[in-house]
Design a protein around this motif. Structure first.
Motif, mmCIF file in Angstrom:
data_model
loop_
_atom_site.group_PDB
_atom_site.id
_atom_site.type_symbol
_atom_site.label_atom_id
_atom_site.label_comp_id
_atom_site.label_asym_id
_atom_site.label_seq_id
_atom_site.Cartn_x
_atom_site.Cartn_y
_atom_site.Cartn_z
ATOM 1 N N ASP A 1 12.512 2.444 -0.219
ATOM 2 C CA ASP A 1 11.898 1.127 -0.074
ATOM 3 C C ASP A 1 10.749 0.921 -1.060
ATOM 4 O OD1 ASP A 1 12.300 1.633 3.425
ATOM 5 O OD2 ASP A 1 13.511 0.307 2.162
ATOM 6 N N THR A 2 10.414 1.946 -1.816
ATOM 7 C CA THR A 2 9.334 1.824 -2.792
ATOM 8 C C THR A 2 9.678 0.803 -3.862
ATOM 9 O OG1 THR A 2 8.569 4.097 -2.460
ATOM 10 C CG2 THR A 2 8.040 3.058 -4.570
ATOM 11 N N GLY B 1 0.816 -1.193 0.000
ATOM 12 C CA GLY B 1 0.000 0.000 0.000
ATOM 13 C C GLY B 1 0.853 1.246 0.000
ATOM 14 N N LEU B 2 0.197 2.373 0.256
ATOM 15 C CA LEU B 2 0.867 3.676 0.306
ATOM 16 C C LEU B 2 1.061 4.083 1.755
ATOM 17 C CD1 LEU B 2 1.845 6.318 -1.052
ATOM 18 C CD2 LEU B 2 -0.551 7.080 -0.998
ATOM 19 N N VAL B 3 2.274 4.482 2.094
ATOM 20 C CA VAL B 3 2.580 4.878 3.465
ATOM 21 C C VAL B 3 3.548 6.045 3.427
ATOM 22 C CG1 VAL B 3 4.485 3.229 3.683
ATOM 23 C CG2 VAL B 3 3.275 4.006 5.731
ATOM 24 N N GLN B 4 3.487 6.894 4.430
ATOM 25 C CA GLN B 4 4.420 8.014 4.521
ATOM 26 C C GLN B 4 5.766 7.544 5.063
ATOM 27 O OE1 GLN B 4 2.457 11.082 6.831
ATOM 28 N NE2 GLN B 4 1.769 12.090 4.962
ATOM 29 N N ALA B 5 6.790 8.288 4.739
ATOM 30 C CA ALA B 5 8.119 7.988 5.256
ATOM 31 C C ALA B 5 8.083 7.919 6.781
ATOM 32 C CB ALA B 5 9.109 9.049 4.804
ATOM 33 N N LEU C 1 2.593 -4.071 -4.288
ATOM 34 C CA LEU C 1 3.266 -2.782 -4.424
ATOM 35 C C LEU C 1 3.317 -2.036 -3.097
ATOM 36 C CD1 LEU C 1 4.506 -0.538 -6.195
ATOM 37 C CD2 LEU C 1 2.162 0.254 -6.642
ATOM 38 N N VAL C 2 4.506 -1.595 -2.757
ATOM 39 C CA VAL C 2 4.720 -0.742 -1.588
ATOM 40 C C VAL C 2 5.226 0.608 -2.078
ATOM 41 C CG1 VAL C 2 6.102 -0.380 0.491
ATOM 42 C CG2 VAL C 2 5.208 -2.663 -0.038
ATOM 43 N N THR C 3 4.503 1.659 -1.722
ATOM 44 C CA THR C 3 4.890 3.011 -2.114
ATOM 45 C C THR C 3 5.077 3.848 -0.855
ATOM 46 O OG1 THR C 3 3.594 2.837 -4.155
ATOM 47 C CG2 THR C 3 4.295 5.038 -3.481
ATOM 48 N N VAL C 4 6.267 4.425 -0.714
ATOM 49 C CA VAL C 4 6.573 5.243 0.448
ATOM 50 C C VAL C 4 6.744 6.685 -0.017
ATOM 51 C CG1 VAL C 4 8.077 5.591 2.432
ATOM 52 C CG2 VAL C 4 7.765 3.287 1.493
ATOM 53 N N MET D 1 7.684 -4.250 8.128
ATOM 54 C CA MET D 1 8.578 -3.199 7.633
ATOM 55 C C MET D 1 8.338 -1.921 8.430
ATOM 56 S SD MET D 1 8.277 -3.872 3.518
ATOM 57 C CE MET D 1 6.575 -3.342 3.444
ATOM 58 N N ASN D 2 9.350 -1.482 9.147
ATOM 59 C CA ASN D 2 9.270 -0.271 9.949
ATOM 60 C C ASN D 2 10.232 0.777 9.419
ATOM 61 O OD1 ASN D 2 7.444 -1.612 11.679
ATOM 62 N ND2 ASN D 2 9.116 -2.351 12.970
#
Length: 125
Positions: free
Chosen positions: A89-90, A9-13, A120-123, A82-83
């Motif tokens: 990391d995107t 998903g989409l996550v902030q830095a 998909l991982v979007t940071v 993932m922390n």
């Protein structure tokens, strides 16, 4: 044999995500399971792996101390916590299983037998 990855998903830095991979078609307890990732324009790279029957783990230097791989033998599943995510990391994250028992899947061209479909991982920064 199927590997079903989920949790991207989409996550902030600075945020966290947990990826899951459910395996079916055979028992993977003796096989190493792992995660790889592929960013746009880059080759697929190793992230982390675990040998399910012993909980021995291996990490890429870029994720050590931030990512944790774990497994649940009863559910034939592997997870990636993932922390402290950063834009680097995107990528699309793939789960994978090793070709041989008691081996880590570390090289996408040499020792991976099965792949999941990717998540998909979007940071964002």
């Amino acid at each position: 044999v199927q590997l079903q990855a989920s949790g991207g998903g989409l996550v902030q830095a600075g945020g966290s995500l947990r990826l899951s991979c459910a395996a079916s078609g055979r028992t993977f307890s003796s096989y190493g399971m792992g995660w790889f990732r592929q960013a746009p324009g880059k080759e697929r790279e190793f992230v982390a792996a675990i040998i399910l029957s012993s909980s021995t783990t291996l990490y890429a230097d870029s994720v050590k101390g931030r990512f944790t791989i774990s497994r649940d033998n009863a559910k034939n599943s592997v997870y990636l916590q993932m922390n402290s995510l950063n834009p680097g990391d995107t990528a699309v994250y793939y789960c994978a299983s090793a070709k041989r028992p008691y081996n880590f899947p570390t090289d996408p061209k040499l020792n991976v037998e099965y792949w999941g479909q990717g998540t998909l991982v979007t940071v964002s920064s």
